[in-house]
Motif scaffolding. Structure first.
Motif, PDB file in Angstrom:
ATOM      1  N   THR A 267       0.847  -1.186   0.000  1.00 38.76           N
ATOM      2  CA  THR A 267       0.000   0.000   0.000  1.00 38.76           C
ATOM      3  C   THR A 267       0.883   1.236   0.000  1.00 38.76           C
ATOM      4  N   ALA A 268       0.560   2.180  -0.878  1.00 35.79           N
ATOM      5  CA  ALA A 268       1.374   3.388  -0.985  1.00 35.79           C
ATOM      6  C   ALA A 268       1.250   4.217   0.283  1.00 35.79           C
ATOM      7  N   VAL A 269       2.384   4.649   0.797  1.00 35.57           N
ATOM      8  CA  VAL A 269       2.415   5.524   1.962  1.00 35.57           C
ATOM      9  C   VAL A 269       3.322   6.699   1.640  1.00 35.57           C
ATOM     10  N   PRO A 270       3.093   7.877   2.251  1.00 34.14           N
ATOM     11  CA  PRO A 270       3.951   9.038   1.971  1.00 34.14           C
ATOM     12  C   PRO A 270       5.389   8.753   2.339  1.00 34.14           C
ATOM     13  N   GLU A 271       6.312   9.218   1.515  1.00 33.60           N
ATOM     14  CA  GLU A 271       7.724   9.077   1.824  1.00 33.60           C
ATOM     15  C   GLU A 271       8.064   9.939   3.029  1.00 33.60           C
ATOM     16  N   PRO A 272       9.076   9.536   3.827  1.00 30.57           N
ATOM     17  CA  PRO A 272       9.470  10.351   4.981  1.00 30.57           C
ATOM     18  C   PRO A 272       9.743  11.797   4.612  1.00 30.57           C
ATOM     19  N   ALA A 273      10.385  12.014   3.450  1.00 32.51           N
ATOM     20  CA  ALA A 273      10.667  13.383   3.024  1.00 32.51           C
ATOM     21  C   ALA A 273       9.383  14.151   2.780  1.00 32.51           C
ATOM     22  N   SER A 274       8.378  13.460   2.207  1.00 31.31           N
ATOM     23  CA  SER A 274       7.097  14.101   1.936  1.00 31.31           C
ATOM     24  C   SER A 274       6.409  14.476   3.232  1.00 31.31           C
TER      25      SER A 274
END
Length: 212
Positions: A179-186
């Motif tokens: 499942t797609a999750v926001p990248e830490p940088a995002s």
């Protein structure tokens, strides 16, 4: 069934008889080396941990035996018989420092280390001609083409659902897309953005005329 494995920007493809090679290509379709590895004994499964390539040699002769060989990603031989005593090995799954192998003839999934040690040669048994294997990091999903099902087990071999998916027509390969999750940088940028928005609101409130 012949497996495809990808790592980074490269795709490794197992070519069966009579070629019996592992080819390397880019994810854009470019050819890096169509015969990166040759002389494989009926290549079926292939997987990589980033530094090495593991190949299932499915000797489909009368004995139906097989083994797993190890190579570097540049095609150099590390160990021709890293894991032996398999029974028509099909697909390989690497999870951390472990290798999971489907054995078609015996209906077994075996677990080994990437250094060739045996963790459990019969981690999962009683499968119906298992071919494909995938994981979500917690559970294993295995295709049973003879039964037309996908079975689910934990990575420690405990049954979750013998027929998680049924009514299939000879299922072979399988993959689990996380499942797609926001990248830490995002997430960091989102936090900065929200903080900035709060600052602007406070600034505007401070500069507004006070109500009498």
């Amino acid at each position: 069934m012949h497996q495809i494995s990808s790592f980074g920007s490269d795709i490794f493809v197992a070519n069966g008889s009579p070629t019996n090679t592992i080819g390397e290509y880019t994810t854009a379709g470019g050819t890096v080396n169509s015969a990166l590895i040759s002389g494989v004994d009926v290549a079926h499964g292939v997987a990589s941990n980033g530094s090495d390539i593991f190949v299932a040699n499915n000797d489909t002769g009368a004995s139906g035996t097989g083994f797993i060989s190890e190579y570097t990603t540049s095609g150099g031989l590390v160990n021709a018989s890293l894991i032996t005593g398999l029974s028509s090995p099909e697909e390989i799954l690497i999870l951390g420092s472990d290798i999971f192998v489907t054995n078609f003839l015996t209906g077994i999934v075996g677990e080994y280390t990437t250094s060739g040690g045996t963790v459990n040669a019969s981690l999962i048994s009683g499968l119906d001609g298992p071919l494909g294997i995938a994981t979500d990091g917690t559970n294993l999903y295995i295709t049973n083409p003879l039964a037309g099902t996908v079975s689910e087990y934990t990575t420690s071999g405990v049954l979750v659902n013998a027929a998680l998916i049924s009514g299939l027509s000879g299922p072979t390969g399988i993959v689990v897309v996380p499942t797609a999750v926001p990248e830490p940088a995002s997430l960091g940028l989102l936090a900065v953005g929200l903080a900035g928005l709060g600052f602007l609101r406070r600034k505007r409130a401070a500069s507004s005329p006070s109500a009498n």
